[in-house]
Enzyme design. Sequence first.
Site, PDB file in Angstrom:
ATOM      1  CG  ASP A   1      -2.077   0.924   1.112  1.00 11.28           C
ATOM      2  OD1 ASP A   1      -2.328   1.427  -0.001  1.00 11.28           O
ATOM      3  OD2 ASP A   1      -2.746   1.171   2.130  1.00 11.28           O
TER       4      ASP A   1
ATOM      5  CG  ASN B   1       2.080   1.486  -5.075  1.00 11.28           C
ATOM      6  OD1 ASN B   1       2.939   1.309  -4.231  1.00 11.28           O
ATOM      7  ND2 ASN B   1       1.636   0.526  -5.864  1.00 11.28           N
TER       8      ASN B   1
ATOM      9  NE  ARG C   1      -1.653   6.549   1.271  1.00  6.86           N
ATOM     10  CZ  ARG C   1      -1.693   5.633   2.235  1.00  6.86           C
ATOM     11  NH1 ARG C   1      -1.456   5.978   3.482  1.00  6.86           N
ATOM     12  NH2 ARG C   1      -1.954   4.375   1.942  1.00  6.86           N
ATOM     13  CD1 TRP C   2       7.353   6.703  -2.529  1.00  9.26           C
ATOM     14  CD2 TRP C   2       6.820   7.046  -4.684  1.00  9.26           C
ATOM     15  NE1 TRP C   2       8.525   6.836  -3.233  1.00  9.26           N
ATOM     16  CE2 TRP C   2       8.229   7.042  -4.561  1.00  9.26           C
ATOM     17  CE3 TRP C   2       6.273   7.245  -5.946  1.00  9.26           C
ATOM     18  CZ2 TRP C   2       9.082   7.229  -5.653  1.00  9.26           C
ATOM     19  CZ3 TRP C   2       7.119   7.435  -7.027  1.00  9.26           C
ATOM     20  CH2 TRP C   2       8.503   7.422  -6.875  1.00  9.26           C
TER      21      TRP C   2
ATOM     22  CG  HIS D   1       0.078   1.919  -9.276  1.00  8.47           C
ATOM     23  ND1 HIS D   1      -0.168   1.532  -7.981  1.00  8.47           N
ATOM     24  CD2 HIS D   1      -1.019   2.629  -9.657  1.00  8.47           C
ATOM     25  CE1 HIS D   1      -1.361   1.984  -7.593  1.00  8.47           C
ATOM     26  NE2 HIS D   1      -1.887   2.659  -8.595  1.00  8.47           N
TER      27      HIS D   1
ATOM     28  CB  SER E   1      -8.440  -5.837  -3.715  1.00 11.19           C
ATOM     29  OG  SER E   1      -9.084  -4.597  -3.923  1.00 11.19           O
TER      30      SER E   1
ATOM     31  CD1 TRP F   1     -12.781  -5.546  -9.836  1.00  9.76           C
ATOM     32  CD2 TRP F   1     -11.936  -4.827 -11.780  1.00  9.76           C
ATOM     33  NE1 TRP F   1     -12.129  -6.602 -10.434  1.00  9.76           N
ATOM     34  CE2 TRP F   1     -11.604  -6.191 -11.626  1.00  9.76           C
ATOM     35  CE3 TRP F   1     -11.510  -4.155 -12.927  1.00  9.76           C
ATOM     36  CZ2 TRP F   1     -10.863  -6.899 -12.575  1.00  9.76           C
ATOM     37  CZ3 TRP F   1     -10.772  -4.851 -13.875  1.00  9.76           C
ATOM     38  CH2 TRP F   1     -10.456  -6.205 -13.699  1.00  9.76           C
TER      39      TRP F   1
ATOM     40  CG  LEU G   1      10.538 -16.905  -4.130  1.00 11.00           C
ATOM     41  CD1 LEU G   1      10.549 -16.654  -2.625  1.00 11.00           C
ATOM     42  CD2 LEU G   1      10.972 -15.620  -4.827  1.00 11.00           C
TER      43      LEU G   1
ATOM     44  NE  ARG H   1      -3.005  -1.542   4.243  1.00  8.54           N
ATOM     45  CZ  ARG H   1      -4.263  -1.615   3.835  1.00  8.54           C
ATOM     46  NH1 ARG H   1      -5.030  -2.557   4.297  1.00  8.54           N
ATOM     47  NH2 ARG H   1      -4.751  -0.758   2.972  1.00  8.54           N
TER      48      ARG H   1
ATOM     49  CB  SER I   1      -7.812  -4.173   2.805  1.00  7.01           C
ATOM     50  OG  SER I   1      -7.621  -2.995   3.518  1.00  7.01           O
TER      51      SER I   1
HETATM   52  C1  FPP Z   1      -1.878   0.160  -3.331  1.00  9.86           C
HETATM   53  O1  FPP Z   1      -1.443   1.492  -3.363  1.00  9.86           O
HETATM   54  C2  FPP Z   1      -1.340  -0.600  -4.458  1.00  9.86           C
HETATM   55  C3  FPP Z   1      -2.084  -1.260  -5.391  1.00  9.86           C
HETATM   56  C4  FPP Z   1      -3.550  -1.270  -5.392  1.00  9.86           C
HETATM   57  C5  FPP Z   1      -1.450  -1.960  -6.514  1.00  9.86           C
HETATM   58  C6  FPP Z   1      -0.187  -2.713  -6.250  1.00  9.86           C
HETATM   59  C7  FPP Z   1       0.434  -3.030  -7.537  1.00  9.86           C
HETATM   60  C8  FPP Z   1       1.755  -2.982  -7.847  1.00  9.86           C
HETATM   61  C9  FPP Z   1       2.807  -2.650  -6.876  1.00  9.86           C
HETATM   62  C10 FPP Z   1       2.191  -3.209  -9.244  1.00  9.86           C
HETATM   63  C11 FPP Z   1       2.263  -4.534  -9.816  1.00  9.86           C
HETATM   64  C12 FPP Z   1       2.498  -5.731  -8.974  1.00  9.86           C
HETATM   65  C13 FPP Z   1       3.179  -6.834  -9.400  1.00  9.86           C
HETATM   66  C14 FPP Z   1       3.084  -8.101  -8.632  1.00  9.86           C
HETATM   67  C15 FPP Z   1       4.019  -6.832 -10.603  1.00  9.86           C
HETATM   68  P1  FPP Z   1      -2.532   2.630  -3.451  1.00  9.86           P
HETATM   69  O2  FPP Z   1      -2.712   3.003  -4.879  1.00  9.86           O
HETATM   70  O3  FPP Z   1      -3.791   2.211  -2.762  1.00  9.86           O
HETATM   71  O4  FPP Z   1      -1.854   3.789  -2.673  1.00  9.86           O
HETATM   72  P2  FPP Z   1      -2.580   4.937  -1.829  1.00  9.86           P
HETATM   73  O5  FPP Z   1      -3.313   4.252  -0.713  1.00  9.86           O
HETATM   74  O6  FPP Z   1      -1.434   5.755  -1.352  1.00  9.86           O
HETATM   75  O7  FPP Z   1      -3.486   5.673  -2.759  1.00  9.86           O
END
Ligand code: FPP
Length: 229
Positions: free
Chosen positions: A14, A16, A18-19, A31, A59, A63, A125, A177, A185
């Site tokens: 989790d 991505n 906010r980063w 992402h 998840s 969607w 692995l 997490r 979640s």
């Molecule tokens: C949550 O961050 C992240 C996701 C819903 C997607 C995770 C997917 C990847 C890291 C890319 C692909 C994965 C693989 C296995 C190749 P968020 O968008 O909810 O962040 P936020 O809560 O800060 O908005």
Amino acid sequence: MEGKKLNHIGIVMDGNGRWAKSKGLPRIMGHREGVKAVERTLIAAKELGIPCVSLYAFSTENWKRPKTEVLGLMGLLKYYLRIKVEELNKENARIRFAGSLSGLSVDIQEILKDAEEKTKNNDALQLIVCLNYGGRQEILDAVNKMVEKGIPVPVTEEIFRQHLYLPDVPDPDLLIRTSGELRMSNFWLWQGSYSEYYFTDKYWPDFGKPDLEMAIADYYRRERRYGKA
Ligand code: FPP
């Protein structure tokens, strides 16, 4: 010590979005950076002797995100799986998927099948990518499978488990997490009943080997009693 060995680590990746926001970038860049963290984490897991890692990549609720973000995420997954499957294969890693896979586009389903098939005999692995995954959906899918098969009552835990997406995969010992949110979640709802939880404030794109090592060290400091005295 009983129950101590770390066979499976599950991760809710989790933060991505906010980063990216903290750097003034579009969410998809978060992402993309997240994919690099996936690579770092898998290399670290292999080095640290963790036999199985599962990643919550998409998840059943994801969607509901804007269409452009959903398309971007699916594009990234396709890219990662097409390009990286050879690398994973060379590393003797097996890749598998858990989720309501029939709900994904046909081209992605083909890529998943191909990746599973190519790597099915590897054993250094095991990487499990959870896609269109929801713990409640998995439980419902198992119930429906059992009803369709006419499994008689009483259904035991063992019979139930056989109808989950990947019955042979050991329950996660440790669930991590990132990003400071203190919940799971809908991730590994059945399998995570006795998992140890570890939360870090770091956003997923900043996660790396030292963070995984810290989570593992924390796990080994805990005593797992499974309800016993
Ligand atoms: C949550 O961050 C992240 C996701 C819903 C997607 C995770 C997917 C990847 C890291 C890319 C692909 C994965 C693989 C296995 C190749 P968020 O968008 O909810 O962040 P936020 O809560 O800060 O908005």
